[in-house]
Write an enzyme that holds these catalytic residues in place. Structure first.
Site, PDB file in Angstrom:
ATOM      1  N   THR A  80     -17.161 100.104  31.961  1.00  8.66           N
ATOM      2  CA  THR A  80     -17.316 101.450  32.514  1.00  8.66           C
ATOM      3  C   THR A  80     -16.127 101.853  33.385  1.00  8.66           C
ATOM      4  OG1 THR A  80     -19.676 101.045  32.578  1.00  8.66           O
ATOM      5  CG2 THR A  80     -18.907 102.868  33.891  1.00  8.66           C
ATOM      6  N   ASP A  99     -17.092  97.078  25.555  1.00  6.03           N
ATOM      7  CA  ASP A  99     -18.247  97.062  26.442  1.00  6.03           C
ATOM      8  C   ASP A  99     -18.503  95.562  26.602  1.00  6.03           C
ATOM      9  OD1 ASP A  99     -21.067  98.921  27.010  1.00  6.03           O
ATOM     10  OD2 ASP A  99     -21.143  96.731  27.105  1.00  6.03           O
ATOM     11  N   SER A 100     -18.722  95.094  27.810  1.00  5.92           N
ATOM     12  CA  SER A 100     -18.748  93.637  27.998  1.00  5.92           C
ATOM     13  C   SER A 100     -19.947  92.977  27.327  1.00  5.92           C
ATOM     14  CB  SER A 100     -18.663  93.267  29.475  1.00  5.92           C
ATOM     15  OG  SER A 100     -19.895  93.447  30.112  1.00  5.92           O
ATOM     16  N   SER A 101     -20.873  93.744  26.810  1.00  6.19           N
ATOM     17  CA  SER A 101     -21.961  93.146  26.028  1.00  6.19           C
ATOM     18  C   SER A 101     -21.402  92.535  24.742  1.00  6.19           C
ATOM     19  CB  SER A 101     -23.009  94.192  25.682  1.00  6.19           C
ATOM     20  OG  SER A 101     -23.372  94.883  26.837  1.00  6.19           O
ATOM     21  N   ASP A 132     -21.690  93.841  32.890  1.00  8.10           N
ATOM     22  CA  ASP A 132     -22.843  93.170  32.273  1.00  8.10           C
ATOM     23  C   ASP A 132     -22.652  91.668  32.076  1.00  8.10           C
ATOM     24  OD1 ASP A 132     -24.207  95.527  32.238  1.00  8.10           O
ATOM     25  OD2 ASP A 132     -23.909  95.942  30.114  1.00  8.10           O
ATOM     26  N   THR A 160     -24.091  86.177  39.844  1.00  5.41           N
ATOM     27  CA  THR A 160     -25.047  86.641  38.837  1.00  5.41           C
ATOM     28  C   THR A 160     -25.175  88.150  39.010  1.00  5.41           C
ATOM     29  OG1 THR A 160     -26.295  84.602  39.080  1.00  5.41           O
ATOM     30  CG2 THR A 160     -27.478  86.429  38.105  1.00  5.41           C
ATOM     31  N   THR A 181     -32.479  75.809  37.325  1.00  8.03           N
ATOM     32  CA  THR A 181     -33.679  76.518  37.784  1.00  8.03           C
ATOM     33  C   THR A 181     -33.682  78.001  37.394  1.00  8.03           C
ATOM     34  OG1 THR A 181     -34.983  77.207  39.700  1.00  8.03           O
ATOM     35  CG2 THR A 181     -32.655  76.821  40.102  1.00  8.03           C
ATOM     36  N   CYS A 235     -34.970  80.123  39.294  1.00 13.22           N
ATOM     37  CA  CYS A 235     -34.832  80.866  40.550  1.00 13.22           C
ATOM     38  C   CYS A 235     -33.378  81.285  40.731  1.00 13.22           C
ATOM     39  CB  CYS A 235     -35.220  79.986  41.739  1.00 13.22           C
ATOM     40  SG  CYS A 235     -36.918  79.443  41.682  1.00 13.22           S
TER      41      CYS A 235
HETATM   42  N1  ASP Z   1     -22.150  98.085  29.724  1.00 15.96           N
HETATM   43  C1  ASP Z   1     -21.026  98.095  30.613  1.00 15.96           C
HETATM   44  C2  ASP Z   1     -20.235  96.820  30.379  1.00 15.96           C
HETATM   45  O1  ASP Z   1     -20.636  95.771  30.819  1.00 15.96           O
HETATM   46  C3  ASP Z   1     -21.456  98.211  32.016  1.00 15.96           C
HETATM   47  C4  ASP Z   1     -20.335  98.135  33.011  1.00 15.96           C
HETATM   48  O2  ASP Z   1     -19.177  98.289  32.714  1.00 15.96           O
HETATM   49  O3  ASP Z   1     -20.630  97.919  34.184  1.00 15.96           O
HETATM   50  O4  ASP Z   1     -19.219  96.860  29.747  1.00 15.96           O
END
Ligand code: ASP
Length: 343
Positions: free
Chosen positions: A14, A58-60, A91, A166, A277, A279
């Site tokens: 983003t 997009d980091s996904s 992400d 995280t 874990t 947690c």
């Molecule tokens: N979906 C976006 C990504 O991880 C969200 C971001 O940039 O914060 O690329």
């Protein structure tokens, strides 16, 4: 005194998007135009150069192939730059920062990951502060030597150790946390560095870049009622070499016979099982409760207070090192880059 040279590596996310004024659609902007879009960067006391992934992600869509690409950019530019800032989607940023921490052995310069929740062109953006302070942090020097000598993650006024982070919030500007390790720095009126918590690598050693990662692993989160057949299927996946098992609390799990037997058989087959874990904070201490004693006995590896993100990437990294099962356990349970507490 020479100004520090900083390389900005733009991978996507983003942060690098801008809203088209006519259509309102978010799109990546050309990073060569960065200085034009953010004139404040000219005021920084450093020299900034930029490089960008050909295709911004997009980091996904991030994966080990791209981690190797980031590592190679750093390797190639290591002698000529004093620090690196990696612009990355939030992400999967914690996974990437963790992976790079293992891939860059004996790193003696800052590699700071950052991104933002709102695009850089947005009026209320968090991108400018994140970017500007990340560059300042990467430029910090004492006696002409970088102060930060590790992979960090800077977001919303805090610098964290990258492999301790995280992502905890998809909405708030404060999107990351590091519950098991203190912040490395905090940005307020002054930039406050927590010196005792910084990694202190042996700077006489040269950077070693590890470019092999094995993805034959699985991440299993236990839940009450998880079935034997499901786990049997997962553990018999072809070429499976390692399992990150997310257990309850301090590393506890069901004591049912079928479960312990299945884990034991899997370990005997040569598959490493790491206990992490579920947690967000705290540590696995196998043997504290009756529900984890068996795990210890059958040779499950303790992830201690490692994050799942660091455990996944450490496993991918260590699987390429051809350790015997015994050595693998010892090395996994040892902090290699400050990713776990050493006790
Ligand atoms: N979906 C976006 C990504 O991880 C969200 C971001 O940039 O914060 O690329």
């Amino acid at each position: 005194m020479n100004k520090p040279n900083i390389l900005l590596i733009y991978t996507g996310g983003t942060i690098g998007m801008i809203k088209d004024p006519e259509t309102g659609v978010l799109r990546s902007f050309e990073f060569d135009n960065l200085l034009v879009k953010i004139p404040e960067l000219k005021l920084l006391d450093c020299i900034i150069e930029t490089t960008s992934f050909d295709e911004r992600l997009d980091s996904s869509n991030m994966n080990p192939k791209y981690w190797i690409q980031i590592a190679e950019i750093i390797e190639k530019n290591y002698p000529s730059f004093d620090g690196f800032v990696v612009l990355h989607g939030s992400d999967t940023m914690s996974y990437s920062a963790s992976a790079l921490s293992f891939m860059l052995e004996d790193l003696a310069k800052p590699v700071i990951f950052t991104g933002s929740q709102l695009p850089i062109g947005d009026l209320r953006t968090d991108a400018k502060e994140n970017l500007i302070t990340s560059i300042q942090i990467a430029s910090l020097q004492k006696d002409n030597k970088p102060i930060i000598k590790e992979v960090g993650l800077y977001f919303e006024y805090k610098l964290y150790r990258g492999n301790r982070t995280t992502k905890i919030n998809a909405e708030h500007f404060e999107a990351f946390t590091s519950l098991n390790y203190p912040d490395l720095a905090e940005s307020g009126v002054h930039l406050k560095i927590n010196y005792p918590y910084l990694l202190k690598p042996d700077t006489t050693k040269n950077l070693v870049v590890h470019k092999e990662l094995d993805t034959n692993i699985v991440l299993v989160k236990l839940f009450p009622g998880i079935s034997k057949s499901l786990l049997q299927n997962i553990f018999s996946t072809q070429n499976l070499k390692g399992v990150i098992l997310e257990t309850y609390g301090a590393g506890n799990c069901t004591t049912e016979d079928w479960f312990i037997t299945l884990l034991k058989e899997t370990i005997i087959k040569g598959i490493h099982i790491i206990n992490v874990t579920q947690c967000s904070g705290g540590s696995v201490t196998m043997g504290e409760y009756e529900t984890s004693i068996q795990l210890k006995k059958i040779g499950v590896i303790s992830g201690k207070d490692i994050t799942t993100e660091a455990a996944v990437t450490k496993l991918m990294y260590l699987l390429c090192k051809n350790y015997s099962s015994k050595d693998f356990k010892t090395v996994f349970e040892t902090a290699l880059r400050g990713e776990m507490s050493q006790n």
